[in-house]
Design a protein around this motif. Structure first.
Motif, PDB file in Angstrom:
ATOM      1  N   ALA A 461      -3.936  -7.548  24.416  1.00  0.00           N
ATOM      2  CA  ALA A 461      -3.708  -8.287  23.012  1.00  0.00           C
ATOM      3  C   ALA A 461      -4.685  -8.151  22.013  1.00  0.00           C
ATOM      4  CB  ALA A 461      -3.346  -9.591  23.279  1.00  0.00           C
ATOM      5  N   LYS A 462      -5.963  -8.353  22.347  1.00  0.00           N
ATOM      6  CA  LYS A 462      -7.270  -8.287  21.702  1.00  0.00           C
ATOM      7  C   LYS A 462      -7.372  -6.694  21.019  1.00  0.00           C
ATOM      8  CE  LYS A 462     -12.064  -9.277  21.436  1.00  0.00           C
ATOM      9  NZ  LYS A 462     -11.961 -10.397  20.560  1.00  0.00           N
ATOM     10  N   TYR A 463      -7.069  -5.592  21.894  1.00  0.00           N
ATOM     11  CA  TYR A 463      -7.435  -4.317  21.291  1.00  0.00           C
ATOM     12  C   TYR A 463      -6.485  -3.380  20.992  1.00  0.00           C
ATOM     13  CZ  TYR A 463     -12.049  -5.940  23.066  1.00  0.00           C
ATOM     14  OH  TYR A 463     -13.049  -6.894  23.348  1.00  0.00           O
ATOM     15  N   LYS A 464      -5.192  -3.877  21.057  1.00  0.00           N
ATOM     16  CA  LYS A 464      -4.157  -2.632  20.961  1.00  0.00           C
ATOM     17  C   LYS A 464      -3.854  -2.223  19.464  1.00  0.00           C
ATOM     18  CE  LYS A 464      -0.603  -6.236  20.794  1.00  0.00           C
ATOM     19  NZ  LYS A 464       0.085  -6.030  19.552  1.00  0.00           N
ATOM     20  N   ASP A 465      -4.319  -2.980  18.626  1.00  0.00           N
ATOM     21  CA  ASP A 465      -4.056  -2.651  17.280  1.00  0.00           C
ATOM     22  C   ASP A 465      -5.434  -2.312  16.595  1.00  0.00           C
ATOM     23  OD1 ASP A 465      -1.449  -3.093  17.154  1.00  0.00           O
ATOM     24  OD2 ASP A 465      -1.692  -5.300  17.112  1.00  0.00           O
ATOM     25  N   ASP A 466      -6.614  -2.150  17.159  1.00  0.00           N
ATOM     26  CA  ASP A 466      -8.053  -1.902  16.854  1.00  0.00           C
ATOM     27  C   ASP A 466      -8.092  -0.136  16.471  1.00  0.00           C
ATOM     28  OD1 ASP A 466     -10.743  -1.375  16.388  1.00  0.00           O
ATOM     29  OD2 ASP A 466     -11.212  -2.961  17.616  1.00  0.00           O
ATOM     30  N   GLU A 467      -8.179  -0.064  15.251  1.00  0.00           N
ATOM     31  CA  GLU A 467      -8.270   1.527  15.089  1.00  0.00           C
ATOM     32  C   GLU A 467      -9.554   2.213  15.955  1.00  0.00           C
ATOM     33  OE1 GLU A 467     -10.031   3.235  11.097  1.00  0.00           O
ATOM     34  OE2 GLU A 467      -8.993   1.561  10.638  1.00  0.00           O
ATOM     35  N   ASP A 470      -8.186   3.262  21.643  1.00  0.00           N
ATOM     36  CA  ASP A 470      -7.017   4.206  22.044  1.00  0.00           C
ATOM     37  C   ASP A 470      -6.413   3.275  23.103  1.00  0.00           C
ATOM     38  OD1 ASP A 470      -5.003   6.152  22.010  1.00  0.00           O
ATOM     39  OD2 ASP A 470      -6.523   7.621  22.646  1.00  0.00           O
ATOM     40  N   SER A 472      -3.311   2.419  25.413  1.00  0.00           N
ATOM     41  CA  SER A 472      -1.859   2.715  25.905  1.00  0.00           C
ATOM     42  C   SER A 472      -1.596   2.145  27.311  1.00  0.00           C
ATOM     43  CB  SER A 472      -1.617   4.131  25.802  1.00  0.00           C
ATOM     44  OG  SER A 472      -2.204   4.918  26.773  1.00  0.00           O
TER      45      SER A 472
END
Length: 570
Positions: A461-467, A470, A472
């Motif tokens: 949840a914390k890192y999935k949208d951090d550009e 990566d 998956s």
């Protein structure tokens, strides 16, 4: 006699034994070791010269200042391009021998320590003495030689493997060995140290000296580093056979029962806990300093707080007020924790104790309260009187007046502590597919900081949208969580640069940070000029190239084309 003359005329000396920090050299000339080294005190007096040489690699703080300034965890901390830290943060000095002091001292000081160790080893091998004492003494010298080479190989790559005594370090003729050959040599030294050194805390053996656990911890970290660099990208590409070796060494340290986490993170640092912090139960290998002339720690001078001569009478550290008496690091501060790193901490994280953003100082007889305000974009004094471009990191800081006026800090510095072994082990186990064990060891460090345990779902949840990430799979998310934990735990300790490089994060993360804060017009942050890749090697300084006629310079570094977008000034 000639052999002993050039050793004595070289770098070896004996030391005063009044304290474990007094490693000052006093020349002892024309001594045949077969008649001199007869007892442990004489051994230790010679060994102290190697410890003294080793700590010079760290002592001026410049190496750490620049290591941190090359990542997204550090940024320029005062007006003017002092020591070129602004340019270093923008990765300006690439593919040139005159690299504006970026890491010029590392090669020189590491090679000097290697030569000092060779001197001592040669004398011990020739001495008529107890074999066990001889082996233990040689093991200490080989430990320090191996770790010195570990510094060189990670920054510059292959280096000459020198086992003999060198009388003139400015006139050498040694070709470079390959990276693999250097690592094999380091491993030989550290394995010898592991076999012949006692456990930390063994009766009659100084707690601050190199120990079996220190050799094992460095071997674990080395094998993790090699496993990482053997891969072309992130953790999925790491060499599994090397990871297994790293795992074994971590388990040796953990199962020894010698080390444990200090429950209160603030108590690890002399700046917050005074002499009680020295050689604590979390410390695996620690450099000893004192305020004696020639024995002081200069690292704090580059990690100051304010950009002028006004230093706080009191500082506020996570709600805790500390009286400083107006002491401080004089004015040599150059780099500090980046605003981006500071903002990334959970506000309940106990490690914020060491990142100072508030204090009170006296001015014209009045007490003035000051505070760091991120909205000031690093402008000095800003809206609330804070005198630096970023927060202060007081891990190596010394608030004593002696440190300010005489530039003599007596603070120790841990080069390896138990938290690093735990996070190395967590990363290794996640790489090997054991996510449950990885989270257990990650959470030992995370929960020590006063935070709730992390789950794979939390990390996702914390890192999935951090550009910058990566993500998956759960394993990806846990790997990212472990990496970020390293940053919060080791900021300012000279660790995160190597972790970003070996995990293929350096170009992406420093690019993201510099571009973001340059676009925001943050004070002193310049546009990125070069995007480093995982294979990056700094060029050997010109002075060292000139001193060794057989050295061949590193090839030209190529930029990481995946992240060239971060060079845009728009």
């Amino acid at each position: 006699m000639k052999f002993y003359q050039y050793i004595a005329a070289g770098l070896l000396g004996v030391t005063a034994l009044g304290s474990c920090t007094d490693l000052e050299e006093k020349p002892y000339t024309f001594v045949d070791p077969s008649s001199y080294y007869q007892n442990e005190d004489q051994l230790n007096s010679a060994l102290n010269t190697v410890y003294n040489s080793f700590r010079t690699i760290y002592n001026d703080g410049g190496t750490f200042m620049r290591l941190e300034g090359s990542t997204d965890y550090g940024q320029p901390n005062r007006e003017g391009n002092k020591n070129n830290i602004n340019d270093i943060n923008a990765w300006k000095y690439q593919n040139q021998e005159n690299n504006a002091g970026t890491f010029t001292a590392v090669w020189t000081k590491s090679m000097a320590c290697i030569n000092r160790a060779n001197n001592v080893i040669a004398q011990f091998e020739a001495a008529n003495m107890d074999e066990a004492l001889r082996n233990r003494a040689i093991a200490q010298a080989r430990f320090l030689r191996g770790v010195s080479y570990y510094w060189i190989v990670r920054i510059y790559g292959g280096a000459p493997i020198i086992k003999t005594v060198t009388t003139d370090l400015n006139n050498l003729s040694f070709p470079r060995n390959t990276i693999d050959e250097v690592y094999s040599f380091i491993i030989e030294d550290l394995e010898y140290a592991e076999e012949n050194l006692p456990l930390r805390g063994t009766s009659g053996y100084d707690v601050w000296r190199a120990s079996k656990g220190a050799a094992q911890a460095y071997l674990a970290n080395l094998y993790l580093y090699r496993a990482s660099m053997a891969g072309s990208g992130g953790y999925k590409t790491f060499d599994k056979s090397l990871l297994e070796k790293a795992k074994d060494y971590c388990e040796k340290v953990i199962s020894s029962g010698v080390y444990s986490l200090e429950p209160d993170f603030g108590n690890l640092w002399c700046s917050l806990n005074g002499d009680k912090a020295r050689n604590n139960k979390e410390s695996i290998f620690e450099l000893q300093f004192s305020t004696l002339s020639g024995q002081q720690c200069g690292m704090h001078q580059n990690f100051g707080m304010f950009a002028d001569s006004t230093y706080p009478e009191e500082i506020v550290s996570f709600g805790k007020t500390i009286s400083t008496g107006g002491g401080g690091s004089y004015y040599y501060l150059r780099t500090g924790p980046s605003a981006e790193a500071w903002l990334s901490y959970d506000q309940a994280d106990e490690r914020l104790k060491v990142l100072i953003t508030e204090g009170t100082y006296s001015k014209s007889g009045n007490m003035v309260h000051c505070k760091y305000n991120i909205n000031d974009l690093g402008s000095l004094k800003g809206s609330e009187g804070w005198g630096s471009c970023c927060p202060g990191n007081i891990k190596v800081h010394d608030f004593s007046k002696e440190a300010r006026t005489a530039l003599r800090s007596g603070n120790n510095f841990m080069t390896m502590r138990y938290a690093q072994v735990l996070l190395d082990y967590a990363e290794i186990m996640n790489c090997l597919g054991n996510q449950s064990v990885a989270l257990t060891y990650l959470n030992m460090v995370h929960q020590r900081a006063g935070l709730p345990a992390v789950t794979a779902a939390d990390a996702m949840a914390k890192y999935k949208d951090d550009e910058r990430a990566d993500i998956s799979s759960d394993a990806d998310a846990v790997d990212e969580a472990i990496f970020n934990e390293r940053g919060w735990e080791f900021i300012g300790e000279g660790v995160i640069y190597f972790d970003e490089l070996r995990t293929d994060r350096l170009g992406k993360r420093v690019g993201y940070f510099v571009h973001k804060y340059n676009t925001m017009k943050f004070n002193q942050v310049l546009p990125l000029e070069f995007v480093p890749s995982k294979t990056h090697l700094w060029w050997i300084p010109k002075s060292d190239m000139s001193a060794n006629s057989d050295l061949v310079q590193n090839p030209e570094n190529k930029e990481d084309t995946r992240y060239l977008k971060y060079k845009s000034t728009e």
